[in-house]
Design a protein around this motif. Structure first.
Motif, mmCIF file in Angstrom:
data_model
loop_
_atom_site.group_PDB
_atom_site.id
_atom_site.type_symbol
_atom_site.label_atom_id
_atom_site.label_comp_id
_atom_site.label_asym_id
_atom_site.label_seq_id
_atom_site.Cartn_x
_atom_site.Cartn_y
_atom_site.Cartn_z
ATOM 1 N N LYS A 19 15.543 58.580 26.441
ATOM 2 C CA LYS A 19 14.821 58.230 27.672
ATOM 3 C C LYS A 19 15.496 58.859 28.890
ATOM 4 O O LYS A 19 14.831 59.443 29.754
ATOM 5 C CB LYS A 19 14.762 56.712 27.824
ATOM 6 N N GLY A 22 15.048 62.619 28.761
ATOM 7 C CA GLY A 22 13.648 62.922 29.042
ATOM 8 C C GLY A 22 13.302 62.717 30.505
ATOM 9 O O GLY A 22 12.584 63.523 31.105
ATOM 10 N N SER A 25 14.944 65.579 32.632
ATOM 11 C CA SER A 25 14.310 66.871 32.344
ATOM 12 C C SER A 25 12.909 66.923 32.946
ATOM 13 O O SER A 25 12.524 67.934 33.565
ATOM 14 C CB SER A 25 14.235 67.104 30.831
ATOM 15 N N MET A 26 12.146 65.841 32.783
ATOM 16 C CA MET A 26 10.789 65.805 33.320
ATOM 17 C C MET A 26 10.791 65.794 34.841
ATOM 18 O O MET A 26 9.944 66.437 35.477
ATOM 19 C CB MET A 26 10.056 64.570 32.789
#
Length: 217
Positions: A19, A22, A25-26
């Motif tokens: 999480k 992610g 990175s997002m």
């Protein structure tokens, strides 16, 4: 049983690590993709209201650690004859109403996610002064990172009472999974595009002040 518990802990650790990776990175990717929108909104706000174009405020995050949250500014600094700020309704400009309705004022919080202060999904960060007013149970909302959106936001936003909001926040803390985050993100996008359950604000402003454990408003 002990082996099963160890496996569950390992899976939970792996999921939470995924999480975090992610999220960051997002956030980095979206900051690049949305840079034209961010620049456009920044220029329009600069022309319309001048500096600052970003609203900053201290908020409590995971483990009640204080951080600075970023949002596009949506209200002027207009004051009355005595030098006191006018009401929120009087200072909220039409452009600010549009930014809030489209949730574009939240875009600078991508920086908070990139810095690790926030997640895309989690309980919304509230005011620092509320910390001393929480019951031990309510304080558990700070066991996880605060989010740009959350379970309470896709289940009523400001139409909820404080008791309902805290109940939903704690349900998220106790039932968290990556799939739940994906579901919340999907519901958030759906509600933003359909403008379902959207109030002028998504967290503190527009809600009656939380006064403590016995507050029922």
């Amino acid at each position: 049983m002990a082996a099963k518990t160890s496996v569950q802990k390992l899976l939970t650790y792996f999921s939470r690590s995924l999480k975090v990776i992610g999220d960051r990175s997002m956030a980095a990717l979206l900051l690049i993709l949305f840079s034209p929108i961010l620049l456009t909104v920044a220029i329009i706000l600069l022309v319309r209201m001048g500096n600052p174009i970003v609203f900053t405020q201290a908020r409590p995050g995971k483990d009640s650690r204080i951080f600075t949250v970023y949002k596009f500014r949506t209200m002027t600094s207009d004051c009355d004859a005595e030098g006191k700020l006018l009401s929120d309704e009087q200072r909220l400009i039409p452009l600010g109403q549009f930014l809030r309705k489209a949730s574009l004022d939240e875009l600078p919080q991508l920086v908070n996610v990139l810095l690790g202060d926030m997640s895309f999904v989690g309980p919304r960060p509230l005011l620092v002064r509320y910390l001393e007013r929480y019951s031990p149970e309510q304080a558990r909302r700070h066991d996880v990172l605060p989010g740009i959106t959350g379970w309470a936001q896709v289940n009523g936003r400001n139409a909820l009472t404080w008791d309902e909001k805290f109940r939903l926040d704690l349900w998220y803390v106790d039932n968290w999974s990556l799939w739940l985050d994906v579901k919340i993100l999907f519901l958030t996008v759906k509600k933003v595009f359909r403008q379902e359950g959207i109030s002028q604000n998504t967290d503190v402003v527009g809600m009656p002040e939380f006064m403590g454990n016995n507050d029922k408003s």
